[in-house]
Design a protein around this motif. Structure first.
Motif, short mmCIF file in Angstrom:
data_model
loop_
_atom_site.label_atom_id
_atom_site.label_comp_id
_atom_site.label_asym_id
_atom_site.label_seq_id
_atom_site.Cartn_x
_atom_site.Cartn_y
_atom_site.Cartn_z
N TYR A 8 -62.76 7.03 2.14
CA TYR A 8 -63.17 5.67 1.85
C TYR A 8 -62.40 5.02 0.70
O TYR A 8 -62.01 3.86 0.82
N PRO A 9 -62.15 5.73 -0.39
CA PRO A 9 -61.41 5.08 -1.48
C PRO A 9 -60.00 4.69 -1.04
O PRO A 9 -59.38 5.38 -0.22
N LEU A 10 -59.53 3.58 -1.51
CA LEU A 10 -58.16 3.17 -1.22
C LEU A 10 -57.43 3.10 -2.56
O LEU A 10 -57.58 2.15 -3.31
N VAL A 11 -56.68 4.15 -2.83
CA VAL A 11 -55.98 4.18 -4.11
C VAL A 11 -54.54 3.70 -3.88
O VAL A 11 -53.77 4.35 -3.19
N GLU A 12 -54.26 2.55 -4.43
CA GLU A 12 -52.91 2.03 -4.27
C GLU A 12 -52.05 2.51 -5.43
O GLU A 12 -52.33 2.22 -6.59
N VAL A 13 -51.03 3.29 -5.08
CA VAL A 13 -50.12 3.80 -6.11
C VAL A 13 -48.86 2.96 -6.08
O VAL A 13 -48.24 2.78 -5.04
N LEU A 14 -48.53 2.41 -7.24
CA LEU A 14 -47.40 1.49 -7.33
C LEU A 14 -46.23 2.19 -8.00
O LEU A 14 -46.35 2.70 -9.11
N PHE A 15 -45.11 2.25 -7.28
CA PHE A 15 -43.87 2.79 -7.85
C PHE A 15 -43.04 1.61 -8.34
O PHE A 15 -42.69 0.75 -7.54
N CYS A 16 -42.74 1.56 -9.63
CA CYS A 16 -41.89 0.49 -10.15
C CYS A 16 -40.62 1.10 -10.72
O CYS A 16 -40.69 1.99 -11.56
N PHE A 43 -53.37 5.82 -0.96
CA PHE A 43 -53.87 7.18 -0.78
C PHE A 43 -55.39 7.14 -0.63
O PHE A 43 -56.03 6.19 -1.05
N THR A 44 -55.92 8.20 -0.03
CA THR A 44 -57.37 8.30 -0.02
C THR A 44 -57.76 9.75 -0.31
O THR A 44 -56.90 10.59 -0.58
N THR A 45 -59.06 10.01 -0.27
CA THR A 45 -59.54 11.35 -0.61
C THR A 45 -59.82 12.15 0.66
O THR A 45 -60.04 11.58 1.73
N ASN A 46 -59.81 13.48 0.54
CA ASN A 46 -60.10 14.36 1.68
C ASN A 46 -61.55 14.85 1.66
O ASN A 46 -62.06 15.31 2.66
N VAL A 47 -62.15 14.81 0.49
CA VAL A 47 -63.46 15.42 0.30
C VAL A 47 -64.42 14.36 -0.25
O VAL A 47 -63.99 13.48 -1.01
N LYS A 67 -58.58 0.21 -4.81
CA LYS A 67 -58.69 -1.17 -4.34
C LYS A 67 -60.14 -1.61 -4.10
O LYS A 67 -60.46 -2.78 -4.26
N ARG A 68 -61.01 -0.68 -3.68
CA ARG A 68 -62.38 -1.11 -3.36
C ARG A 68 -63.16 -1.44 -4.63
O ARG A 68 -63.92 -2.41 -4.66
N SER A 69 -62.97 -0.63 -5.65
CA SER A 69 -63.71 -0.88 -6.88
C SER A 69 -62.90 -1.71 -7.87
O SER A 69 -63.43 -2.23 -8.83
N GLY A 82 -60.36 9.35 -12.24
CA GLY A 82 -61.24 8.19 -12.40
C GLY A 82 -61.45 7.42 -11.11
O GLY A 82 -61.73 6.22 -11.13
N ILE A 83 -61.27 8.09 -9.96
CA ILE A 83 -61.60 7.43 -8.69
C ILE A 83 -63.12 7.44 -8.57
O ILE A 83 -63.75 8.49 -8.75
#
Lengths: 606, 190, 128
Positions: A457-465, A414-418, A479-481, A449-450
């Motif tokens: 720009y942020p790449l938030v990887e959401v993991l479904f387990c 996911f990423t951000t819109n704003v 992922k970037r930070s 906490g992004i």
């Protein structure tokens, strides 16, 4: 090796099984029925669970709870008209949760289900003579995440650690597969009291792999009962157009009579009934014919067969490729059900195994495997329905597809819109349809906490387990930070961690009380039995005891009676013990021995 | 057999390395052609070692590793057992940093797909079963043809690994497959 | 995640579904597809040859909800615009308007490509 029992927590009946030295078997006391009706009744002295609750139900309909499984993890909207048929009262709690109101108190379905589990656990402990802490609990294969979570919470409330949640048809397949030692494709048709599942498994060597599964968590014998009850109502209203059945007594009376008509029609061409409504004093007699019953339920059976077609398509198998059809669940003993299954699959179903016990036995075997008792087979199960998130315009975007073998993991970025956005809201759904309005909302999570960055720009990887229980957990990382984003899942139909903890705390507080209550009931029953024994042997006592001794016994019986009125179980026990000492001389004759035995048995229970 | 996920000689789960690929998980070389029976056997053997059912009484850390490893094994098996998902996966590995055009299709293919979708609209509306099963059979045949082309193209690439035109051809085949799949799904679910 | 009424509307009630006469020289047809998911989209424009203004637009999309909403929005937007203005519509504007999630961005690309393809087709035909 710690014992892990298997529990079939059914809509109508529950039972448990384990692996004994000579093989897997249901746990039952000698001469007693192994099944516990999934019914509980709130009385002045606390919960009655099982057979007693079932029997006393008709005199206490508002406080008698049955079919609680159908309420697990569901909300009022989803249950629709179903709740109106219930003699007990359903109320809506916060977040669309439902509760059952009994007097001044409200209970979640999880807490009520826990009462059944407690009873099953206690009975098993009594038979096995050891405490039980862990269990494999079965659920319908088509149970979604919320319903599974609810079952797991119920077990926690009952003081049981869930070693694994497994699907009912799969449990049945374990018992069948290990028993018959066959290979090939097996279809397990499981029609229980409240739910229907069809699973196709491939048995090859040590592996039992679920290929596809389908079902309906709101279709079962209960619905057959309802159809019969409705037909009865119609008949009555034909004679007496003003008759109403909205009071709890009438509802329960209709339900129980419908159930016995249904049961009788499984082995008899007709069933006669005689209804007596306690409120109005009205009575109605009549005969129900099997043809009428069959036409009432044929539509529902067709529905199950549609699921069968669907699951075959999913499994990419032709009906001829099914090597065996295994029947599970009480409703599969109905002849018309069997007939229709046979004509659908083009072969007679396998009926050598007991459809009432096979699920519990399979769960018991699985428990044995988990405990480390054997490792000569492995069950590979699937999630029944896709898991995903809400995307544009209320559409459902699948992340893990249905019928994926578990455990499973998938991620989505996911990423951000704003610019400088530091949180994202995501709604989690489960289902197979394209629009979220046709899927089940499981919960909402907030990604917090992004690190502040430019939008996109942020790449938030959401993991479904999805774990081996079929239960979902979600985690996320930017992922970037490399920063782990916080996730807070708010369940839509389940209990939050906070609520679970509060209920467990409450139950600890009441645990002493509950224990006292249970003992009180036990001791009162013992006292009644002892009194009966003394009265029966009084003739003997007159010959063998002195007048003084007899007076002492009479006096002590009075003391016991007084304690029986009180609420202190331990005090009653002390009085009972004293009575035991005084009646010891009676042990010289047979009846006396019986009294003594009664008292000693009582001691060993304590 | 060997797998980086499990050590058969010391009987223990191994830490999962980053960027491990599905072929490695099941101990296969990076090659499209795969022995299906062997794939099934290896999947079963590894499952019988790594599944969480066998770690129910293990320490929490090991339990979690078994969940992770089994999830990876399940994903690897389900990707490799079907030709299209295996081809897509292998192509993405072989492509690496090379740039492929992502939307190539055979000449006139898109128009044909659109026309087929439109005629499906009508057939599904009218419920003409014979015509539907005719279309289904035809499309199924084309789908099979595409799937059998993968092996040929990957083989060609093995002998001339510098020729990225072959990868582009594979991309084209995989693109076509998606459109055909879409049509087939529509016929078989609606 | 809250979606604007507009988005849900475009999904539930797509505008301008249909076809224009392909043989008409004032009609340009764009046919595009998304190999990620097998969606196909046809978008047609009718141009006033004098003013070069797009007077009508129709679409037909076989695809997911996002693709349908994207093409519906695209037809709304191009109507009344000159072909040069329409040529400059960017997929990011569609993403923004419909707040498309990352997994569905290709749907907006598809709509942008369809507009461009339709205009190119019109230009080719009207030059002949």
């Amino acid at each position: 090796m710690e014992r892990i029992i298997g529990i079939d927590l059914g809509t109508t009946n529950s039972l448990c099984a384990t692996v004994f030295e000579d093989g897997p078997e249901v746990i039952e006391a000698a001469g007693a029925s192994s099944t516990t009706p999934s019914v509980m009744s709130w009385t002045d002295s606390g919960w009655l669970v099982g057979q007693e609750a079932r029997e006393s139900g008709i005199t206490n309909p508002e406080n008698t709870i049955f079919s609680i499984k159908r309420l697990m993890g569901r909300d009022l909207n989803e249950l629709g008209d179903y709740v109106n048929q219930l003699p007990y009262q359903i109320v809506e709690a916060q977040r669309q949760l439902i509760k059952v109101r009994i007097g001044e108190n409200e209970y979640t379905p999880q807490e009520l289900s826990a009462e059944i589990l407690k009873k099953v656990k206690m009975q098993a402990e009594a038979v096995l003579g050891e405490t039980i802490q862990k269990a494999v609990i079965t659920v319908p294969a088509y149970f979604d995440d919320a319903q599974r979570q609810a079952t797991r919470d119920a077990a926690r409330f009952a003081g049981l650690e869930v070693a694994r949640i497994i699907n009912e048809p799969t449990a049945a397949a374990i018992a069948y597969g290990l028993d018959e030692k066959k290979e090939g494709h097996v279809a397990v048709y499981d029609l229980g009291g409240g739910t229907f599942d069809i699973s196709i498994l491939k048995l090859s060597g040590k592996i039992f792999k679920v290929v596809a599964t389908h079902g309906n968590t709101q279709l079962g014998g209960d619905d057959f009962d309802k159809a019969v009850a409705d037909a009865l109502k119609e008949r009555i209203q034909k004679i007496n157009p003003d008759a109403t059945f909205d009071d709890p007594e009438s509802k329960l009376l209709l339900k129980q009579n419908a159930e016995s008509i249904k049961t009788e029609l499984s082995f008899s061409p007709e069933s006669s009934y005689s209804l007596e409504f306690p409120k109005t004093g009205l009575t109605f007699d009549g005969v129900f014919k099997v043809d009428e019953f069959e036409s009432l339920i044929s539509q529902m059976i067709e529905q199950t067969l549609e699921s069968c077609s669907h699951v075959l398509r999913e499994a990419k198998l032709a009906v001829e490729q099914i090597d065996e059809v295994v029947l599970v669940g009480g409703s599969t003993v109905i002849p018309i059900v069997r007939k229709k299954i046979e004509s659908f699959f083009g072969k007679p179903p396998h009926v050598a195994i007991d459809p009432y016990k096979v699920v519990a036995i399979g769960a018991g075997i699985q428990g044995h495997l988990l405990a480390g008792g054997r490792r000569d087979f492995l069950l590979l199960d699937v999630i029944p329905l896709a898991l995903g998130i809400e995307t544009l315009g209320g559409t459902f975007s699948k992340i893990i597809t249905g019928n994926t073998t578990i455990p499973a993991e998938e991620s989505e970025t996911f990423t951000t819109n704003v610019d400088n956005q530091t949180s994202i809201d995501v709604n989690i759904f489960q289902g197979e349809r394209e629009l979220i309005k046709d899927c089940r909302a499981l919960g909402q999570f907030k990604l917090r906490g992004i690190p502040p960055m430019k939008s996109g720009y942020p790449l938030v990887e959401v993991l479904f387990c999805v774990d081996a229980n079929g239960i979902l957990t979600v985690s996320a990382t930017e992922k970037r930070s490399g920063q782990k984003a916080e996730i807070e899942v708010i369940p839509f139909h389940g209990l939050t961690q906070f609520e679970i903890e509060r209920i467990i705390e409450d139950s600890y507080e009441h645990a002493l009380d509950d224990f006292n209550q249970r003992q009180l009931i036990e001791f009162r029953q013992t006292a009644e039995r002892v009194f009966r024994g003394i009265e029966q042997s009084w003739d003997v006592a007159e010959n063998s005891l002195s007048g003084n001794e007899r007076t002492e016994i009479r006096k002590q019986m009075e003391s016991v009676r007084q304690s029986m009125q009180g609420q202190d179980a331990q005090a009653l026990k002390v009085q009972l013990d004293l009575l035991g000492d005084l009646t010891r001389p009676l042990a010289d004759n047979a009846i006396g021995r019986k009294i003594l035995a009664e008292l000693q048995e009582n001691e060993s229970v304590i | 057999m060997t797998s980086p996920l499990f050590c058969f000689s010391c009987n223990s789960l191994q830490t999962i390395a980053d960027n491990i690929n599905y072929f490695e998980v099941l101990g296969f070389p990076l090659c499209f052609e795969i022995d299906h029976d062997e794939l099934g056997n290896r999947y079963q053997r590894l499952s019988l070692e790594m599944h969480p059912d066998f770690f129910a009484t293990a320490p929490e850390k090991e339990k979690r590793l078994s969940e992770k490893s089994s999830a990876l094994l399940n994903a690897a098996f389900s990707t490799l057992r079907k030709p299209t998902s295996r081809a897509r996966y292998l192509l993405s590995i072989l492509t690496g940093d090379k740039r492929l055009k992502s939307d190539t299709l055979p000449e006139g293919f898109l128009q044909e797909m659109f026309t087929l979708q439109e005629s499906l609209d009508e057939l599904l509306e009218s419920g003409d079963e014979t015509a539907l099963s005719g279309i289904n059979e035809n499309l199924q045949g084309r789908h099979t043809d595409i799937e059998s082309d993968y092996a040929v193209l990957f083989k060609k690439f093995e002998t001339s690994p510098e020729n990225s035109e072959i990868l582009q051809q594979l991309q084209t085949q995989l693109n076509s497959e998606r459109y055909l799949r879409r049509l087939l799904d529509r016929i078989n679910t609606e | 995640m809250a979606y604007s009424e507009k988005v849900i509307d475009h999904y539930n009630d797509p505008r301008n579904v249909g076809s224009l006469d392909k043989s008409n020289d004032n009609v340009g047809t764009g046919l595009v597809g998304a190999p990620e998911c097998g969606d196909v989209m046809k978008l047609q424009i009718q141009v006033n040859p004098e003013t070069k203004e797009i007077v009508d637009a129709k679409f037909k999309t076989f695809g997911c909800g996002s693709a349908i909403a994207s093409s519906s929005l695209a037809t709304e937007w191009v109507k009344g615009k000159s072909i040069n203005e329409a040529m400059s519509i960017k997929n990011t504007e569609i993403v923004e308007e419909l707040s498309l999630p990352p997994v569905k961005i290709h749907c907006s690309v598809l709509a942008e490509d369809a507009i461009k393809a339709a205009i190119t087709d019109y230009r080719n035909r009207s030059q002949d």
